[in-house]
Design an enzyme around this catalytic site. Structure first.
Site, PDB file in Angstrom:
ATOM      1  N   GLU A 515       0.717  -1.281  -0.060  1.00 20.53           N
ATOM      2  CA  GLU A 515       0.140   0.061   0.103  1.00 20.53           C
ATOM      3  C   GLU A 515       1.007   1.202  -0.064  1.00 20.53           C
ATOM      4  O   GLU A 515       1.185   1.818  -1.041  1.00 20.53           O
ATOM      5  CB  GLU A 515      -0.908   0.092   1.367  1.00 20.53           C
ATOM      6  CG  GLU A 515      -1.900   1.059   1.006  1.00 20.53           C
ATOM      7  CD  GLU A 515      -3.425   0.790   1.775  1.00 20.53           C
ATOM      8  OE1 GLU A 515      -3.400  -0.170   2.453  1.00 20.53           O
ATOM      9  OE2 GLU A 515      -3.977   1.817   1.836  1.00 20.53           O
ATOM     10  N   GLU A 791      -2.403   0.530  13.266  1.00 18.26           N
ATOM     11  CA  GLU A 791      -3.404   1.172  12.231  1.00 18.26           C
ATOM     12  C   GLU A 791      -4.869   0.892  13.132  1.00 18.26           C
ATOM     13  O   GLU A 791      -5.872   1.905  12.732  1.00 18.26           O
ATOM     14  CB  GLU A 791      -3.414   0.388  11.136  1.00 18.26           C
ATOM     15  CG  GLU A 791      -4.805   0.600  10.290  1.00 18.26           C
ATOM     16  CD  GLU A 791      -4.488  -0.309   8.992  1.00 18.26           C
ATOM     17  OE1 GLU A 791      -3.931  -1.336   8.948  1.00 18.26           O
ATOM     18  OE2 GLU A 791      -5.064   0.275   7.840  1.00 18.26           O
TER      19      GLU A 791
HETATM   20  C1  RAM Z   1      -6.443   2.255   4.275  1.00 21.74           C
HETATM   21  C2  RAM Z   1      -5.549   2.826   5.229  1.00 21.74           C
HETATM   22  C3  RAM Z   1      -5.586   4.198   4.900  1.00 21.74           C
HETATM   23  C4  RAM Z   1      -6.863   4.821   5.181  1.00 21.74           C
HETATM   24  C5  RAM Z   1      -7.734   4.324   3.848  1.00 21.74           C
HETATM   25  C6  RAM Z   1      -9.260   4.870   3.969  1.00 21.74           C
HETATM   26  O1  RAM Z   1      -6.228   1.744   3.187  1.00 21.74           O
HETATM   27  O2  RAM Z   1      -5.806   2.311   6.476  1.00 21.74           O
HETATM   28  O3  RAM Z   1      -4.620   4.726   6.189  1.00 21.74           O
HETATM   29  O4  RAM Z   1      -6.793   6.154   4.881  1.00 21.74           O
HETATM   30  O5  RAM Z   1      -7.798   2.987   3.929  1.00 21.74           O
END
Ligand code: RAM
Length: 973
Positions: A515, A791
């Site tokens: 990502e 996260e």
């Molecule tokens: C995920 C990640 C990112 C977030 C998006 C919406 O891929 O957690 O941090 O901003 O989603």
């Protein structure tokens, strides 16, 4: 102070002359002596220091000259502001004759003191150098003035090398279609130059050498941009590398973001920008006579591939030494077997000088433990989750023998790396030997997010042979925080490491999985923290270009920047709004209105777009994918509430920005729009009425959904009239208390929680949240050994183990946005809401039961420091205010008459003006300088009775806890 490098130690400070405030840390466009700016009107700025109170500037003068002798009296500078009476100024935008490309300019600032006349003005001198082109993004080809003569060149991209790459098992990454890294060389003869500059870029990544010596220390250069819109180049001073006689300019290229794997689409490498890497370079050699000759990329270059069989940011890197051509980057190498370079094109239109500091290897970490987990397999624990790579000395490796390094953030509980959360990122580096001994293996064109590395293929791994190399955009560190609670101290460390790991050319969400994207909301919520920890002005100058480049044809901001195919473009509430919110915060932090000038069109277009789709002012249409309050546990906040609140916020900021820029009509229009959205918000989502449990004269307020984040956005964005705001804050506090006290917010709400509770008199509750150790809380992960912010609040729990591997990063900074309140609320270092560039500080420490706390921040105006200690009922608060600033200092006290400053009654102390007193504080305004307040203060907050918050969780040892346990022994008091 714990855990933070010294603030910007590279800037030499002048010895103290007998003068007024002394300028230091001179910057050009927020960088120290940049080589290669293409900004036609750079900002020249300085900070101030002084040993005396009230030693403020009254006027400045800036002179700019090519010849430093012209900076002195009697000289003839190119530009001279003359004496400008502006006590607030700590910078001026260059306003002289057009700057010439490829030229060094010296500049001097003189600052006059406000004090009595024997004080002399103080001066400081610096320089900057202009880049290849003298104007940003000029279409030089169209004007016939293209300064570049180099061509874009490549190794013949026909995939011959892929065929003879080793394909026996471990190097299965070739299945991804990754190709060997091209090596390119050009021999030339030269006289020893008086001055040599290298201007270089790549579609892909480059590393350049001259006569075998590496040029510069930039990693992953030229950095990530949307290469369809702009490609950055860097400038290097290589005067000392070029010698008389034969020389070699050599480069290695890699796919990088240009033609490698990017983002989470399991696409083939190269699906986003290009398919094979290319180089452009110009070496300008200037003799003592002033004549310049050039060596440029052209068909005369020779190319091959070498030991790097593939290099990919997500997949990893493979070095096969059997392909190494020793001496290829030195003069005398026989390159007759190499191919001529292929010219791909001569398009220079997208080339821009990079405005930020590059990614650098800033430090190395030694292994904490090395465990042999099987014959020939070792597990190295570096004790810290980070972004970077492993550097390994391999004492001996037979020809064809291989060493494989795999990476992970956590273990699965059986001494195995847990890699499921990396998704398709292989994060695997391979070394294939050719029989030679003592090889230093360090990948050069990849990075990984990891704490653990598993090394296979060596009988032993000696601790002195392996380090983790930490990589990040080299934003000068500008902050430090400390306090008496080891848990909160460690939280600050985790937040700081999250910042380091995720500021890698762009602000990414995470460094480990497939990502690593520049998600706008993550950056938006974290910026206030980031800008206290480090000087991020140049870093965000660059990224705001990416944000602008990414805009959709209808003017909208996106969810990620650089824009990436496969990620929904339409900016979601809180994500797209980052295009408005970030420039505003940068302006307030760095006092540089150009952040607003560059952004205003985009701000207007964004607000107009939402307005166009939602004429009734409730943001319900064109909400992109709507991530809501992302990853909030519990009841979701109604989407319209979040969206409409952000709509109002963006309209308000657009109005404020226009006002700063003197665009009164625009300011009025968007101000009225913001008022109108606020009114609709109140009408649609807010209900009032009496409730049980509050006194009769208190109104009660409910915001639709009745979630913490609903109240937080309404309060933080000032969408409620004062009486309702108080009631809403009471309801917010009730909800927080009922939950634990705990937060039930996700990415958007979390950043607002502590500041809003504090602003409404509930700093005690903010402290209680900080001290909580069950999830959701900041300290829960730390109790389980986290060294970076996760996260998710519950990325791993004793009951449930790991969260879904499909989205479970252990190094995400969004929830770390509480870092701002550690500075502002715990230590008490902040600026007043009406202040920019720390002109008016707001010092508001909240002891919350701690016995000491302190913070330091190297601001645009100079160093700010706040430190306090509490010893029984005795409180001491030290404050350092930079010249030209004032501070409103809120001294905690339960007996205002007891407050003293440096052993006099506070009201009698020089440069101290009493303002007000309250139940638990006395407020003073102070001028610049150093102060030491003491007071009687009986801390009655509930957290005052708490023991130190963090205890390592030893109750439920589980596979994952075992992997976390012992990562950081608790620092018990
Ligand atoms: C995920 C990640 C990112 C977030 C998006 C919406 O891929 O957690 O941090 O901003 O989603």
């Amino acid at each position: 102070m714990s855990g933070s490098p010294a603030a910007d130690a590279r800037t030499p400070r002048p010895p103290a002359p007998p003068s007024g405030p002394r300028p230091y840390a001179l910057r050009c466009d927020h960088r120290t002596t940049p080589l290669g700016t293409d900004e036609p009107a750079p900002l020249l700025s300085w900070r101030l220091e002084s040993d005396r109170r009230g030693d403020d500037p009254v006027a400045y003068r800036v002179r700019v000259a090519e010849d430093p002798r012209d900076l002195a009296g009697g000289g003839r500078p190119l530009w001279d502001t003359g004496r400008v009476a502006d006590p607030d100024a700590v910078g001026v935008v260059y306003g002289g004759p057009a700057l010439t490309a490829r030229t060094r300019y010296h500049w001097r600032v003189t600052v006059w003191p406000a004090g009595p006349t024997p004080l002399r003005p103080a001066e400081a001198t610096s320089w900057f150098e202009t880049a290849m082109a003298d104007d940003l993004m000029t279409d030089h080809a169209a004007t016939g003035a293209d300064p570049w003569s180099a061509s874009w060149i490549a190794h013949d991209p026909r995939p011959v090398d892929v065929v003879d790459a080793p394909t026996d098992g471990v190097v299965a990454l070739d299945h991804h279609g990754l190709a060997p890294c091209p090596t390119l060389r050009r021999a030339f003869s030269a006289a020893r130059p008086a001055r040599a500059r290298l201007y270089v870029s790549a579609r892909g990544l480059y590393e350049v050498r001259i006569n075998g010596a590496r040029v510069g220390d930039a990693e992953l250069a030229p950095g990530w941009t949307d290469y369809h819109h702009r490609v950055q180049y860097q400038t290097y001073d290589v005067t000392d590398l070029v010698r008389a006689g034969e020389n070699v300019l050599a480069a290695t290229l890699a796919d990088g973001w240009w033609s490698g794997f990017v983002g989470f689409e399991p696409r083939r490498a190269g699906a986003h920008y290009g398919t094979f890497p290319q180089l452009i370079a110009e070496l300008h050699l200037t003799g003592a006579d002033g004549r310049t000759t050039k060596v440029v990329t052209d068909p005369a270059w020779r190319t091959a591939t070498g030991a790097i069989r593939h290099a990919d940011l997500l997949m990893g890197e493979c070095h096969d030494l059997r392909y190494a051509a020793d001496g290829w980057d030195l003069p005398g190498f026989d390159d007759s077997g190499w191919s001529p370079a292929v010219v791909t094109d001569t398009d220079h239109r997208l080339l821009v000088a990079s405005p930020d500091e590059p990614v650098r290897a800033t430090t190395t970490l030694l292994p904490r433990t090395i465990t042999r987990v099987a014959p020939g397999r070792h597990l190295v624990d570096f004790g810290q989750n980070l972004a970077g790579r492993v550097r390994l000395r391999v004492p001996a490796l037979p020809a064809g023998g291989r060493v494989v390094v795999r990476h992970a953030e956590v273990l699965d509980g059986t001494e195995q790396l847990y890699t499921a959360n990396l998704r398709t990122a292989a994060a695997t580096d391979v070394l294939v030997g050719d029989g030679r001994a003592n090889v230093m293996f360090e990948p050069r064109f990849t990075y990984h997010g990891f704490r653990y590395a598993e090394i296979s293929g060596l009988p032993d791994v000696d601790p002195s042979d392996v380090v983790a190399v930490v990589l990040h955009s080299d934003t000068p560190w500008a902050g430090a925080f400390d306090c008496s609670d080891p848990g909160i101290r460690r939280l600050h460390d985790c937040v700081s490491w999250g910042q380091r790991s995720n500021f890698v050319s762009v602000p990414t969400d995470c460094p480990q999985r497939d990502e690593r994207l520049g998600w706008l909301a993550d950056a938006q919520v974290f910026l206030p923290t980031a800008a206290l920890n480090a000087d991020v002005a140049a870093f965000f100058t660059k990224w705001l270009r990416d944000v602008d480049d990414a805009r959709t044809p209808d003017g909208g901001f996106t969810n990620v920047a650089p824009r990436l195919a496969g990620v929904d473009d339409e900016g979601a509430p809180g994500w797209g709004d980052a295009g408005v919110i970030i420039p505003w915060h940068l302006y307030r932090t760095y006092d540089d209105p150009r952040f607003l000038a560059r952004a205003l069109d985009g701000m207007r277009a964004w607000v107009d777009l939402i307005h166009r789709h939602n004429p009734d002012l409730l943001w319900r249409k064109r909400v992109g994918p709507h991530f809501s309050d992302w990853l909030a546990p519990g009841t979701p906040t109604p989407r319209d509430v979040i969206a409409t609140a952000y709509f109002a916020r963006s309209a308000r900021i657009t109005s404020l920005a226009a006002d700063v820029l003197g665009e009164r009509e625009t300011a009025r229009r968007y101000g009225e729009l913001a008022d109108a959205i606020g009114a609709v918000f109140a009408e649609q989502f807010v209900t009032t009425g009496p409730t049980t449990g509050v006194t009769a004269d208190e109104t009660s307020v409910r915001i639709e959904g009745d979630t913490q984040t609903g109240y937080l956005v309404a309060l933080a964005f000032e969408l409620l009239p004062a009486d309702l705001a108080d009631a809403a804050a009471r309801r917010l506090a009730e909800l927080v208390e009922q939950a634990g006290p705990a937060l039930t917010t996700g990415f958007l709400g979390v950043a607002l929680a502590a500041p809003v509770l504090d602003a409404h008199g509930r700093a005690d509750l903010a402290h209680a949240l900080l001290r909580r150790t069950d999830h959701p809380s900041w300290l829960f992960p730390l109790r389980h050994g986290a060294t970076t912010v996760w996260e998710r609040w519950d990325g791993w729990t004793p009951e449930g183990g790991f969260q879904a591997a499909s989205m479970n990063s252990f190094n995400h900074y969004a929830l770390g946005s509480v870092g701002e309140w550690l500075y502002r609320g715990v230590a008490g270092l902040g600026q007043r809401p009406d202040s920019t560039g720390y002109r008016h500080l707001s010092v508001r420490p909240h002891p919350g039961g701690l016995t000491h706390a302190g913070a330091r921040h190297e601001s645009v105006r100079g160093a700010i420091e706040v430190r306090w200690t509490r010893d029984g009922d005795r409180f001491e608060l030290r404050v350092q205010v930079p010249p030209g600033a004032t501070a409103d200092v809120r001294v905690p006290t339960t007996d205002p008459a007891s407050v003293r400053e440096s052993d006099t009654r506070a009201e009698d102390a020089p440069h101290v003006t009493p303002l007000t007193t309250g139940r638990d504080h006395a407020l003073y305004r102070v001028a610049s300088g150093a102060y030491r307040f003491t007071s009687v203060y009986a801390d009655t907050s509930p957290t005052a009775r708490l023991p130190h918050a963090l205890r390592q969780d030893r109750r439920r040892p589980s596979p994952a806890a075992a992997s976390f346990a012992g990562t950081h022994e608790e620092d018990t008091p």
